[in-house]
Write an enzyme that holds these catalytic residues in place. Sequence first.
Site, PDB file in Angstrom:
ATOM      1  N   CYS A 158       0.530  -0.558   0.009  1.00 36.25           N
ATOM      2  CA  CYS A 158       0.074  -0.296  -0.014  1.00 36.25           C
ATOM      3  C   CYS A 158       0.990   1.256  -0.400  1.00 36.25           C
ATOM      4  O   CYS A 158       1.779   1.040  -1.147  1.00 36.25           O
ATOM      5  CB  CYS A 158      -0.818   0.078   1.176  1.00 36.25           C
ATOM      6  SG  CYS A 158      -2.166   1.420   0.767  1.00 36.25           S
ATOM      7  N   HIS A 196      -3.557  -4.991  -0.898  1.00 36.86           N
ATOM      8  CA  HIS A 196      -3.360  -5.298   0.580  1.00 36.86           C
ATOM      9  C   HIS A 196      -3.664  -7.060   0.662  1.00 36.86           C
ATOM     10  O   HIS A 196      -4.439  -7.706   0.566  1.00 36.86           O
ATOM     11  CB  HIS A 196      -4.671  -5.146   1.666  1.00 36.86           C
ATOM     12  CG  HIS A 196      -3.836  -3.397   2.426  1.00 36.86           C
ATOM     13  ND1 HIS A 196      -3.256  -3.211   3.099  1.00 36.86           N
ATOM     14  CD2 HIS A 196      -4.751  -2.271   1.889  1.00 36.86           C
ATOM     15  CE1 HIS A 196      -3.484  -2.092   2.883  1.00 36.86           C
ATOM     16  NE2 HIS A 196      -4.131  -0.840   2.211  1.00 36.86           N
ATOM     17  N   GLU A 239      -2.774  -8.997   2.802  1.00 41.64           N
ATOM     18  CA  GLU A 239      -3.304  -9.680   3.463  1.00 41.64           C
ATOM     19  C   GLU A 239      -4.864  -9.601   4.365  1.00 41.64           C
ATOM     20  O   GLU A 239      -5.406  -9.626   4.870  1.00 41.64           O
ATOM     21  CB  GLU A 239      -2.036  -9.088   4.487  1.00 41.64           C
ATOM     22  CG  GLU A 239      -2.987  -7.302   5.386  1.00 41.64           C
ATOM     23  CD  GLU A 239      -2.544  -6.717   4.795  1.00 41.64           C
ATOM     24  OE1 GLU A 239      -1.417  -6.637   3.194  1.00 41.64           O
ATOM     25  OE2 GLU A 239      -2.787  -5.322   4.572  1.00 41.64           O
TER      26      GLU A 239
END
Lengths: 223, 268
Positions: free
Chosen positions: A81, A195, A197
């Site tokens: 990011c 992202h 994750e």
Amino acid sequence: MNNIAVIDYDAGNIRSVLNALKNLGQSAILTGDRSEILSAERVILPGVGSFGDAMSKLENYGLIDVIHDVCDSGTPLLGICLGQQLLFDSSEESPGVKGLGIIRGTCTRIPDGTNEDGTVRKIPQIGWNDLSYPQTGSGCEGRLFKGVSEHSYVYFVHSYCVVPDDRSVIKATTQYGITVAASVEQGNVFACQFHPEKSSDTGQKILENFLTIPKLSIKEAGL
Amino acid sequence: MLTKRIIPCLDVKDGRVVKGVNFVNLRDAGDPVECGEIYSREGADELVFLDITATSDSRNTVADMVRRVAERVFIPFTVGGGIRTAEDMKAILREGADKISVNSAALNRPELIKEGADHFGRQCIVVAIDARKRRQHRDGSQFENGEKWKSEDGWTVFRSGGRIDTGTDAIEWAERTCDLGAGELLVTSMDCDGTKAGYDIDLTRTISERTGVPIIASGGAGTKEHFYDVLTDGKADAALAASLFHYRELSIEEVKTYLKERGIPVRS
């Protein structure tokens, strides 16, 4: 030796990155310590917030040189990011602030305008968008996207995007009124605007791919 | 292309999901982690956890739930209910939540929105607005016999779980929260909530057109068509539902397949 170092500079929510790595069976440490970062097999630079704030934090914690040393040593580095944007020279978000300058180029704001369906484009882009691979067939496909089919969806939250001088470093793009550089790769330096994750199974696969990237030899890293 | 999002909402009390989730293969219908995991597998784009614990000592229970959810669920999730200070926000975000949602506390003290946006970035500040059609004209005069509500009468904002009418105009409040730093608005129609007769299209469209942030529509979903309507005519960016999904009246997959067939971009 620590397997993975996630760089700690008060960059907001990094818990999710640690959780995703743990879910992949990897031990990661959150650290701002030079020797711990330099001895890790892989390094992750997370980031949420503004470009200028993040750069001044990295500077205050003495981490700018450390990140350059990680890259010079050939250790795989992943920016996430804002962590992708910080790798560049500068950003419209914080005029006059110098970025890490590891990849040549700048960061610009997503332009105001209308979407394909005539609605006003909202900024930040928040949500799931699909990936295209501009390097398909070139032999220079992104290593993070091995086994991730084109048009897989990943989760974005951002107002700025990177504009590399050398377009060939862009390994994945997404469409949001403009073509957004979703991921870049230069040597052993990787980054994602989205992202991983928080991108469900697709994101886990991308992180898993990062975990298999071998360290470059000093000679290769210097190229 | 950016997709429209489908979001299940879970009400949580004392760290347990209330009203349960009626899925087979679920060992514990009250476990927020298990419910979150199953929705993630089923294609939910995000999750909302709404803490309805009335007591003020629920902070640690919520933080503990957030930590456990974040360890196992790898899609974005929002946590709301009882958040009153920037410290409350920090405690939840640092455990792995992506966004926090504020409602009554922001009505009591609108600066809370700005404090949150300044500290954590506006992308993680969701303002929840509970709106109801006015029961009288904007100028206070009563509806004549048989006179029906018209859009120019507008909506007012309720607080405290929909118990207290603040008298504040919902559209003006929506605009103000965005000026203060709201990154997204979760707009619940109290008229439609629980009716399964469809979202309040006028309400979400008006707020969507008057603000520049993504709108999550809530209240009234009963059929696949309702999702289509609010994401097209209603100009919503995301649609939220609770019991419809929990009780298996519709699955997320059914909704998404329907939307996709009709040309709405959704993540599959």
